[in-house]
Write a protein that holds these residues in place. Structure first.
Motif, PDB file in Angstrom:
ATOM      1  N   CYS A  36      -0.547  11.780 -16.842  1.00 31.19           N
ATOM      2  CA  CYS A  36       0.223  11.353 -15.668  1.00 31.19           C
ATOM      3  C   CYS A  36      -0.425  11.847 -14.379  1.00 31.19           C
ATOM      4  O   CYS A  36      -0.497  11.111 -13.390  1.00 31.19           O
ATOM      5  N   LEU A  37      -0.907  13.077 -14.377  1.00 30.79           N
ATOM      6  CA  LEU A  37      -1.546  13.635 -13.198  1.00 30.79           C
ATOM      7  C   LEU A  37      -2.809  12.851 -12.841  1.00 30.79           C
ATOM      8  O   LEU A  37      -2.984  12.412 -11.697  1.00 30.79           O
ATOM      9  N   ILE A  38      -3.675  12.626 -13.820  1.00 29.13           N
ATOM     10  CA  ILE A  38      -4.941  11.935 -13.556  1.00 29.13           C
ATOM     11  C   ILE A  38      -4.715  10.473 -13.189  1.00 29.13           C
ATOM     12  O   ILE A  38      -5.286   9.968 -12.213  1.00 29.13           O
ATOM     13  N   VAL A  39      -3.886   9.775 -13.946  1.00 28.09           N
ATOM     14  CA  VAL A  39      -3.645   8.353 -13.683  1.00 28.09           C
ATOM     15  C   VAL A  39      -2.942   8.172 -12.334  1.00 28.09           C
ATOM     16  O   VAL A  39      -3.272   7.268 -11.564  1.00 28.09           O
ATOM     17  N   GLY A  40      -1.985   9.031 -12.026  1.00 28.01           N
ATOM     18  CA  GLY A  40      -1.278   8.939 -10.743  1.00 28.01           C
ATOM     19  C   GLY A  40      -2.213   9.133  -9.557  1.00 28.01           C
ATOM     20  O   GLY A  40      -2.164   8.373  -8.583  1.00 28.01           O
ATOM     21  N   LEU A  41      -3.082  10.123  -9.640  1.00 23.42           N
ATOM     22  CA  LEU A  41      -4.036  10.357  -8.556  1.00 23.42           C
ATOM     23  C   LEU A  41      -5.066   9.231  -8.465  1.00 23.42           C
ATOM     24  O   LEU A  41      -5.427   8.801  -7.368  1.00 23.42           O
ATOM     25  N   ALA A  42      -5.524   8.744  -9.603  1.00 22.75           N
ATOM     26  CA  ALA A  42      -6.479   7.624  -9.605  1.00 22.75           C
ATOM     27  C   ALA A  42      -5.853   6.382  -8.984  1.00 22.75           C
ATOM     28  O   ALA A  42      -6.494   5.663  -8.209  1.00 22.75           O
ATOM     29  N   TYR A  43      -4.594   6.131  -9.307  1.00 23.84           N
ATOM     30  CA  TYR A  43      -3.884   4.983  -8.736  1.00 23.84           C
ATOM     31  C   TYR A  43      -3.782   5.114  -7.220  1.00 23.84           C
ATOM     32  O   TYR A  43      -3.991   4.147  -6.488  1.00 23.84           O
ATOM     33  N   GLU A 103       0.825  -1.206   0.000  1.00 26.65           N
ATOM     34  CA  GLU A 103       0.000   0.000   0.000  1.00 26.65           C
ATOM     35  C   GLU A 103       0.862   1.261   0.000  1.00 26.65           C
ATOM     36  O   GLU A 103       0.624   2.181  -0.781  1.00 26.65           O
ATOM     37  N   ALA A 104       1.869   1.297   0.849  1.00 23.44           N
ATOM     38  CA  ALA A 104       2.721   2.492   0.941  1.00 23.44           C
ATOM     39  C   ALA A 104       3.465   2.752  -0.365  1.00 23.44           C
ATOM     40  O   ALA A 104       3.498   3.884  -0.855  1.00 23.44           O
ATOM     41  N   LEU A 105       4.044   1.710  -0.933  1.00 23.96           N
ATOM     42  CA  LEU A 105       4.769   1.873  -2.201  1.00 23.96           C
ATOM     43  C   LEU A 105       3.830   2.268  -3.333  1.00 23.96           C
ATOM     44  O   LEU A 105       4.194   3.057  -4.208  1.00 23.96           O
ATOM     45  N   ALA A 106       2.607   1.725  -3.324  1.00 19.41           N
ATOM     46  CA  ALA A 106       1.637   2.067  -4.361  1.00 19.41           C
ATOM     47  C   ALA A 106       1.238   3.534  -4.278  1.00 19.41           C
ATOM     48  O   ALA A 106       1.162   4.230  -5.296  1.00 19.41           O
ATOM     49  N   VAL A 107       1.015   4.025  -3.076  1.00 16.43           N
ATOM     50  CA  VAL A 107       0.666   5.436  -2.914  1.00 16.43           C
ATOM     51  C   VAL A 107       1.827   6.318  -3.361  1.00 16.43           C
ATOM     52  O   VAL A 107       1.637   7.307  -4.073  1.00 16.43           O
ATOM     53  N   LEU A 108       3.042   5.957  -2.996  1.00 11.11           N
ATOM     54  CA  LEU A 108       4.215   6.730  -3.425  1.00 11.11           C
ATOM     55  C   LEU A 108       4.386   6.702  -4.942  1.00 11.11           C
ATOM     56  O   LEU A 108       4.709   7.724  -5.555  1.00 11.11           O
ATOM     57  N   ALA A 109       4.171   5.547  -5.544  1.00  9.58           N
ATOM     58  CA  ALA A 109       4.291   5.437  -7.001  1.00  9.58           C
ATOM     59  C   ALA A 109       3.251   6.312  -7.691  1.00  9.58           C
ATOM     60  O   ALA A 109       3.556   7.017  -8.663  1.00  9.58           O
ATOM     61  N   GLY A 110       2.017   6.286  -7.187  1.00  2.00           N
ATOM     62  CA  GLY A 110       0.967   7.121  -7.774  1.00  2.00           C
ATOM     63  C   GLY A 110       1.257   8.600  -7.612  1.00  2.00           C
ATOM     64  O   GLY A 110       1.070   9.389  -8.549  1.00  2.00           O
ATOM     65  N   LEU A 111       1.727   9.000  -6.441  1.00  2.00           N
ATOM     66  CA  LEU A 111       2.070  10.408  -6.215  1.00  2.00           C
ATOM     67  C   LEU A 111       3.241  10.841  -7.094  1.00  2.00           C
ATOM     68  O   LEU A 111       3.249  11.939  -7.649  1.00  2.00           O
ATOM     69  N   PHE A 112       4.231   9.952  -7.242  1.00  4.59           N
ATOM     70  CA  PHE A 112       5.357  10.296  -8.112  1.00  4.59           C
ATOM     71  C   PHE A 112       4.894  10.444  -9.558  1.00  4.59           C
ATOM     72  O   PHE A 112       5.307  11.378 -10.249  1.00  4.59           O
ATOM     73  N   LEU A 113       4.039   9.536 -10.019  1.00  2.00           N
ATOM     74  CA  LEU A 113       3.546   9.652 -11.393  1.00  2.00           C
ATOM     75  C   LEU A 113       2.789  10.955 -11.576  1.00  2.00           C
ATOM     76  O   LEU A 113       2.979  11.637 -12.589  1.00  2.00           O
ATOM     77  N   ALA A 114       1.957  11.320 -10.607  1.00  4.52           N
ATOM     78  CA  ALA A 114       1.191  12.559 -10.706  1.00  4.52           C
ATOM     79  C   ALA A 114       2.101  13.784 -10.774  1.00  4.52           C
ATOM     80  O   ALA A 114       1.823  14.744 -11.490  1.00  4.52           O
ATOM     81  N   ALA A 115       3.198  13.750 -10.038  1.00  2.25           N
ATOM     82  CA  ALA A 115       4.118  14.894  -9.996  1.00  2.25           C
ATOM     83  C   ALA A 115       5.260  14.781 -10.997  1.00  2.25           C
ATOM     84  O   ALA A 115       6.015  15.743 -11.185  1.00  2.25           O
ATOM     85  N   SER A 116       5.410  13.652 -11.650  1.00  2.00           N
ATOM     86  CA  SER A 116       6.577  13.410 -12.514  1.00  2.00           C
ATOM     87  C   SER A 116       6.761  14.407 -13.652  1.00  2.00           C
ATOM     88  O   SER A 116       7.907  14.723 -13.980  1.00  2.00           O
ATOM     89  N   PRO A 117       5.709  14.926 -14.269  1.00  2.00           N
ATOM     90  CA  PRO A 117       5.978  15.915 -15.320  1.00  2.00           C
ATOM     91  C   PRO A 117       6.764  17.119 -14.812  1.00  2.00           C
ATOM     92  O   PRO A 117       7.596  17.672 -15.530  1.00  2.00           O
TER      93      PRO A 117
END
Length: 156
Positions: free
Chosen positions: A64-71, A35-49
Motif C-alpha cells: 500500500c505504501l509503495i503503490v500509493g506513493l507511485a500513484y 489530479e487533486a483527487l488522484a493525489v489524495l487517493a494515492g496519499l490515503f492508500l500510502a497511509a491507510s495501513p
C-alpha cells in the motif's frame, strides 16, 4: 538559389495547436479535480495501513505504501504537464486494478475485512480516476483530429 532552414517539429502548426489545446484541457476544473483527487487517493492508500489499522500485514502495508506513493508520482504532474504525462494515466489505472486485487495476491488467506474493504474502495477510486484521465486524452485526440479535418475519413 534560396536556402530555407527547415522548421523544427516543435514549431509545426499542428503541434502548436495541440499544445494549446492541452493547455486548455489542463485548466479545466475536471482535469484539476482529477489530479487533486488522484493525489489524495494515492496519499490515503500510502497511509491507510496506519489510518485503518492493518499494519500487522507487513507485505500489504509495504504494498500500500509503495503503490500509493507511485500513484501520486504518476498522477501529480498530470494537470500541469498534460501533453507529456497523459500516458501515465494507463499505468495509474493498472495500479488501481492491482490495489483492488492486492489483499488476496499479497496477503493470501490472511486478508481480513478492514484491509480488503480499504484496498477495494481506494483501488476502485484510483482505477476510475485513471480512466477519467485516459478519457480526457481520448477526447483531446479526437477533438484535435476533428479540428484538423481528419476524423471519420477513410484512408486511401
Amino acid at each position: 538559389m534560396s536556402t530555407q532552414i527547415p522548421m523544427g517539429m516543435e514549431h509545426h502548426p499542428d503541434i502548436v495547436e495541440l499544445r494549446e489545446h492541452y493547455e486548455r484541457i489542463t485548466s479545466t476544473p475536471r482535469a484539476q479535480a482529477t489530479e487533486a483527487l488522484a493525489v489524495l487517493a494515492g496519499l490515503f492508500l500510502a497511509a491507510s495501513p496506519w489510518i485503518v489499522g492493518f499494519t500487522a500485514f507487513n507485505t500489504l502495508t509495504v504494498t500500500c505504501l509503495i503503490v500509493g506513493l507511485a500513484y501520486c508520482v504518476l498522477m501529480a504532474g498530470y494537470g500541469s504537464a498534460y501533453e507529456r504525462t497523459h500516458a501515465r494515466a494507463w499505468a495509474a489505472t493498472v495500479l488501481g486494478a492491482w490495489t483492488i486485487l492486492s489483499p488476496w495476491l499479497v496477503s493470501g488467506s490472511a486478508a481480513q475485512g478492514r484491509n480488503i474493504v480499504t484496498c477495494v474502495i481506494v483501488g476502485a477510486v484510483m482505477f476510475l480516476l485513471g480512466l477519467a484521465a485516459i478519457s480526457m486524452a481520448t477526447i483531446t485526440a479526437n477533438g484535435a483530429a476533428m479540428r484538423l479535418g481528419r476524423a471519420g475519413r477513410a484512408k486511401g
